[in-house]
Design an enzyme around this catalytic site. Structure first.
Site, PDB file in Angstrom:
ATOM      1  CB  CYS A  66      -0.940   0.167   1.206  1.00 13.48           C
ATOM      2  SG  CYS A  66      -0.098  -0.032   2.752  1.00 13.48           S
ATOM      3  CG  HIS A 185      -0.446  -5.070  15.858  1.00 16.86           C
ATOM      4  ND1 HIS A 185       0.157  -3.859  15.468  1.00 16.86           N
ATOM      5  CD2 HIS A 185      -0.220  -5.837  14.999  1.00 16.86           C
ATOM      6  CE1 HIS A 185       0.511  -3.908  14.052  1.00 16.86           C
ATOM      7  NE2 HIS A 185       0.187  -5.193  13.749  1.00 16.86           N
ATOM      8  CD  GLU A 187      -2.191   0.665  13.309  1.00 16.37           C
ATOM      9  OE1 GLU A 187      -3.271   1.165  13.255  1.00 16.37           O
ATOM     10  OE2 GLU A 187      -1.826  -0.104  12.605  1.00 16.37           O
ATOM     11  CB  SER A 318      -2.728  -7.319  11.934  1.00 14.45           C
ATOM     12  OG  SER A 318      -3.970  -7.372  12.258  1.00 14.45           O
TER      13      SER A 318
END
EC number: 1.17.7.4
Length: 398
Positions: A66, A185, A187, A318
């Site tokens: 991305c 995680h 993030e 993830s």
């Protein structure tokens, strides 16, 4: 800590960079040389299909790198070119892709070590360069690095930063942030550091459990034991769940995030009434476009006539794991691999990771006769890796 004020001051520091060093054109050229594939480009031009003998491959119509990942990887490479002799550190994997992280190690970029989840910054010195990965870093880490006198290169994905703004808004208006994510995680650790009161919710089942508690049908001790590692310090479920706002780890399953938002909206509606809803629930819009596109493309791919499906991406990714979940819901035989090396051409075998389990070897995974193979990859997987997988499948099929 006033996290907004700290970030504003950090952004004005001459030792902070979130734009990189190369022009957009040069950046795109460098990434194309490193990771693009002529084979994948031709497959895209051919309607995302590739036929070779008895093998018919169907690619998802959105897959792989991305723009947030491209930006982070490019900035990391630019940083080494800009600082050829300085010590360069990175606080975590730049993205969840082993080949990209190995390439950074070969460029002598050092990774901060961690033990029992605690990072050791003791070797980082004044004047060192520190890269913050695409997932971001906690505000405490940023503050520590700034105070050490480091040059900070911030590759945090703007979609992640958007979530930080959301939880800071919750904090300002005294709402508890319900964060749909995995509490360990990177993030989510970063996002929760910008929040005030917060509770990390893994899935719809946990959301419904919390809903029952809010409506007075739960046990406090059981609740606190269940969420002991997933909530802010001093969290009180009897007080801190009266006003909630929803945010998410950007790589979670879009449909589940939306369902979780609906659960809390309906819960607050039931408890406080429609006239008071806005005082107790904050709507959200923090779903990443790239994550949404890849999941939508996967839902379309699994509707095709497929014999097997290969999902390519880091095992700790993830967004890749959620792509695999979509295949499982459709009862399609799927194989999650992180590198092309997991496939043995000689043995027609694949070393893959079933969801939630350890690595497993599957012999004769590519059946005889004509075969339809679906392929997708996570947002941290370069096109060249996908191409290498396709080439291995082609050799086996021949």
């Amino acid at each position: 800590m006033d996290t907004q004020a700290f970030r504003r001051s950090l952004h004005h520091s001459d030792r902070y960079n979130r734009r990189g060093f190369d022009s957009p054109t040069k950046r795109a050229q460098a990434l194309e040389e490193a990771y693009q594939s002529d084979l994948i480009s031709s497959i895209r031009d051919n309607g995302f299909t590739y036929n070779k003998g008895r093998l018919n491959i169907k690619l998802a119509k959105a897959f792989g790198f991305c723009w947030g990942v491209e930006r982070a990887v490019a900035m990391a490479y630019e940083t080494r070119r800009h600082y050829p002799n300085e010590n360069i550190w990175i606080t975590n994997e730049i993205i969840h892709n082993p080949s990209v992280n190995d390439h950074l190690r070969k460029m002598n970029v050092k990774f901060i070590s961690a033990k029992n989840g605690i990072k050791d910054f003791s070797l980082v010195s004044n004047g060192d360069v520190v890269i913050l990965p695409a997932f971001g870093a906690t505000v405490q880490e940023m503050k520590l690095l700034h105070e050490k006198g480091c040059h900070i290169i911030d590759t945090t994905c703007p979609w992640v930063s958007k979530v930080w703004h959301t939880v800071e808004k919750h904090k300002k208006h005294v709402f508890t942030s319900i964060i749909h994510g995995k509490f360990k995680h990177e993030e989510t650790l970063a996002t929760s550091s910008f929040a005030g009161k917060y509770l990390v919710v893994l899935d719809l089942e946990e959301a419904n459990y919390i809903s029952e508690y809010i409506l007075g049908r739960g046990n406090r001790n059981e609740f606190m034991n269940k969420f002991a590692k997933a909530c802010s310090d001093g969290f009180d479920p009897d007080k801190d769940l009266d006003r909630v706002g929803v945010a998410n780890q950007t790589t979670m399953l879009k449909s589940e995030t939306e369902e979780i938002g609906k659960v809390f909206e309906k819960t607050m509606l039931k408890k406080f009434g429609p006239e008071n809803l806005n005082s107790h629930f904050l709507a959200f819009n923090t779903i990443c476009d790239a994550t949404e596109e890849r999941q939508d493309a996967m839902f379309s791919l699994v509707d095709e006539d497929l014999d097997i499906l290969v999902v390519i991406g880091g095992f700790n990714s993830s967004n890749t794991t959620h792509l695999q979940e979509i295949a499982i819901t459709k009862n399609i035989t799927s194989f999650h691999i992180d590198t092309p090396e997991r496939i043995s051409v000689e043995e027609n075998s694949i070393l893959h990771k079933p969801l939630g389990l350890d690595l497993e070897l599957k012999n004769n995974f590519l059946p005889s006769g004509n075969i339809n193979v679906g392929i997708t990859s996570g947002a941290s997987t370069p096109d060249k890796v996908v191409a290498d997988v396709i080439e291995k499948l082609t050799v086996i099929a021949s």
